[in-house]
Every structure is written in C-alpha cells, then in structure tokens.
Design a protein around this motif. Sequence first.
Motif: not given
Lengths: 198, 388
Positions: A57-59, A115-117, B231-235, B359
């Motif tokens: 879940d973590f890119c 992934w928004r990351a 989590i999804n935004a890699g923070i 974000i």
Amino acid sequence: MEAIEKIKEIAAQAVPAAKIEIINSTPAAQQPALLVDREHIYAVGKFFKEDPRFQMDFCSCVTAVDYLPKADKSGCIEVVYHLYSVAQKQGPIVLKVRAPRELDQCRVPSLTPLWRACEFQEREAYDLYGVKFDGHPDLRRILMWDEFVDHPMRKDYVPPPDYEWEPTPHDDTLQRAVEEGGIMPPTAREELEKAKKK
Amino acid sequence: MIQPLTDAKPYTLTPGSNGVIETQTLEVSIGPQHPSTHGVFRMDCVLDGESVVALKPVMGYLHRNHEQLAERMAWLGSMPYTDRLDYFNSMTNNWAYALAVEKLAGIKVPDRAEYIRVIMAELTRLLNHSCVIGFMLQDLGAWGTPLLYAFRERERILDLYEAVSGSRMMCNYMRFGGVRVNLTDENLATAKDIATRFPRFLDEFEKLLTNNEVLLARTQRVGVLPKELAINAGISGPMARASGVDYDLRKVDKYGVYGRLEFRVPLGDIGDVYDRYYIRVLEMRESIKILQQALRDIPQGPHIAPEVKLRNFKIPPGDGYGRIEGPKGELGFYLVSDEGGKQPYRYHVRPPSFINLTILEDMCVGHKVADVVVILGSVDIVLGEVDR
C-alpha cells in the motif's frame, strides 16, 4: 516475504499476459527487481497493491534511470518503483518498466491512480527525463520552469550556450540601444578600447 | 465554484437569478518570498472570500540539480553535498547516503560507529523537532519566544557537532563504514549533559504550549489528514504517525543498532495540526530515551571499518535503495553503479518533505487562508530538500 522467483510466479499467474523478468542488483544489496512490460505494469501494480499476501500500500520511491545505447544493447529509460507494505511491514518489491529513449515514444502508464505518492515523483521523472506518464492527472514540469525545453537529467543533455537568457519586455529597446551605440556587447567595447589605445 | 479570472465579471451584491449573491473567486500567490514558506516555496491559492478552494504548490526555485552533480563525482564526493539537502539535519542525510552505499557495497559497520550514528541522529531529531515547533508557532504569531527557546537548546547541540566534526551545520561527518572522527570522552559527557537537561526544556516548552488556549484554537481539527490517504500518498515520518500510521523505519527496518534499543512509537488519532505538534514532542521524549541507552551502551572499538578504502572506492555493478527514518520522514537514496563503479551512474534522493507536500492541497481546501500557513508549518519542509 517470499523469494523473488516465487513472487514472479505468483504475479505471472495473476496477470498471465504480462512479460515479467527478474533483474538482479549488486551481490551485496539483494534487492532483485521485476521488469514488467509497459502494457501490463498497471495490472501488475494493482495486483501487488490489492493481493492480501502482499498488500503493497506504500509506494515509497519512484524514479527514472537513463541507459545510453551501448555496442551490444539499445538504450532505454527505466522507471523504477519501490513498493512497501505498511499493513504487513514487508517489502520492498521493486518494479521496473522500460521505455525507448526517443522523446515521442517515451511513454509509460502512470501509477498515480493506484498510489497518490507517485503524483509528484512522476512529475519529477517527466521533468528531468522526459518520460510521459499516460493517465497522470496533472503532468507538468515541477522543478524546472515551464518554458524550459529539454530534460536535463538525460545522459546526453547538453546545456545551451544562452542558458540563462529569457525574454524581457525591454528586448527591442536594448537592441535599438546597441544599434545606436549606447550599449555595446562586451566584445565590441574591448575592440573600441584597443583602437583608442593605438 | 472556481471562475477564471479572465472572465471579467462585475462585483455585485444584488442577488443573482437563483437568489444567491454572486461573487468572484480570487487567485492569490503566497510566496516565493513569504516568510511562512520557510524558504522559496510558492502556493497558488484560489480563494473564495477567506477560504481556500484550490491550492497548487509551486517549487523549484532552489533547484540545482543535486542528482546530476553527484553523478559527476566519485562516491564519496557527494557526501558534503548531502549536508545541503536538508540543512537542518546534515547528520541524518549523511547517514542515509552512507547506509545506501554500504548496502550496495556490502560494508559492515563496527559497533561503536553504529552507536555514534544513533547518538548523532537522535540529537538531530531533537534539534529538528524543537525548531520545527518553534517555527510553526512563529507562523501562528508567537513571535520569537518558542523559537528562541528552541534555538537556545539547538545551540548546545550545534556546539557538540562543531566539537566533533568541525562544523556546526554542514557536518560531513559520516563515512562509508563508519564515521570520520571518533568521539572523545569529553564529547560523550557533553552529549550526556544534553540528554539530561533536555527533558527540563521540554517540560518548560510544554507548559507554555501544550494546553495553550490560542494554540488549541488554531490547530485542533485544522488540516486533518486521514490515515488511508496518508499511506496512499506516501507520507512518512511524524506526519504519517500523527495520522495514526504505525510505520517507523527504526522499528520496521531496524537499521543500525535500533533493534537493540528500547523505545516506543507515538501515534496520533485525528491527524490534525495539533497532533503533528504533539507527536513531535512525544518523539523528542523517546529520542532522549534512545540517547540515554546509546550513551550507556556505547562500546569501545574502531570508529570506522578498517578494510574500507575511501580512496579509489568502487562498487560492483547493480542498484539498491537504502532508507532511514529522518526527522522529516523516510529519507532514501536509490543508487545505480555500472561498469567501472567509480562514481554513481544514477543517484536519486527520495526527499521526505517533497513527497509530504503531495497532499498539501487536500489538507488546506476548506480552511481559511490564515490556516494554510499553519498547515504548511506543520508539514515541516526544508526547501533545500524539496527542490534539490
């Protein structure tokens, strides 16, 4: 985490059409990667994100690498994704995808919908390497300014001689001033001073 | 409704056809020279009255192509440049780069060096977190007091850095396989003194701030970041943990000797600005615990692996990714070595504050423009790292 061969097998079962290859890292680092073809990178990424065995879940890190063509193999731009799982505290799974170096063909599917990351990091890869991410919601330059023309991290990038030139509203006035003799380019002024000394 | 500014629309207070007063949204550019942006960072805000409807971060004013600079010099050559990424925390930047290279080359670090690294990293965390809280409160209007209190403590840590490495901020202290200079007993005594006196400062700091009515009013329920999005935004780092993401690389990866040290990972539950403030206070208290254990357990021995030759240093072809828990979040280095292996073929920094900005818009939309400044302050960015 299972061994990389097992992970490859599981991914190949889930996305049967995908062509997956294992690429080894240095002997010490032990971070082998999966090279996936461009058409199926999204499906493979989605599988790793949603499958309960992996739950990636973590890119963490997205970047591009420019490989120049060599005598024995053609060049490519390689985009690298490092996936980790926060839920299961495992990882990394490294996904790699390759695109040709030619600017018009250098396209890969974006993983930002997963992934928004990836949003800013893919923008950075586009900015510095010229990789176009299909499906990215907002693909603009991020570090260089919008008017910049080339992609400076490519290995064959050559900065232009007038690197810092930018148009100003005074260009016409400056040009006229030069023509009328008020302002001179430095070389002309040197010549004039030499002539004066003589 | 966002209306483009080019569409000239008379400002009117007479109700429109649907009975609602029609007004225009306003586009305001905050920065790049605004003091609250902590450097040269710009936010393009679209405002409806005072509340934010859209916000786009604009960066790159400090871009110097750090990665390409590093690709043109030997492996060790870019160690001093990593100091300039996040100029507050040069020690952790050094460590992240050294860790990535050690991973690629398979270098084993002696125990004493690992303990020295832990001591330096935790001191860095103390100075970073205390200063960030100071800066955030400065943005809130608490001019000077908290920031100068934090700077007073930071000064003592910087003095130790200077004694150890010769430089207060640009330490350039870590080397592949260890650290540059061994710590003397005197240095260790200073570090111990800092670790004993820091809790007193924290108590004083908290007395001023934690239950402060103005701080509560301005920060609670402001800039909420949900856990899933984080989590999804890699923070990563304190930002993620304030949203309740239980992910601390010191616990997950157990790099260095963190596996041997006892500490807890504080987690927030709402994920607002107040949580981000308080998580940092709690993390500082845990850092002091780690410091005291490391100072107690530090063994004698070499401070650098004797077999590593820094001159003509080479790495076999391949790639690897090394990451540590920096004070701002996950700081990682992706390195590729090719034939020859004298210099990195590819050198990529995964900067935590750059990715934590992803974000910013989600956190700011709906809040007043005055809150944007506080939310940005709670993200904790350093532009040397964002723009690289």
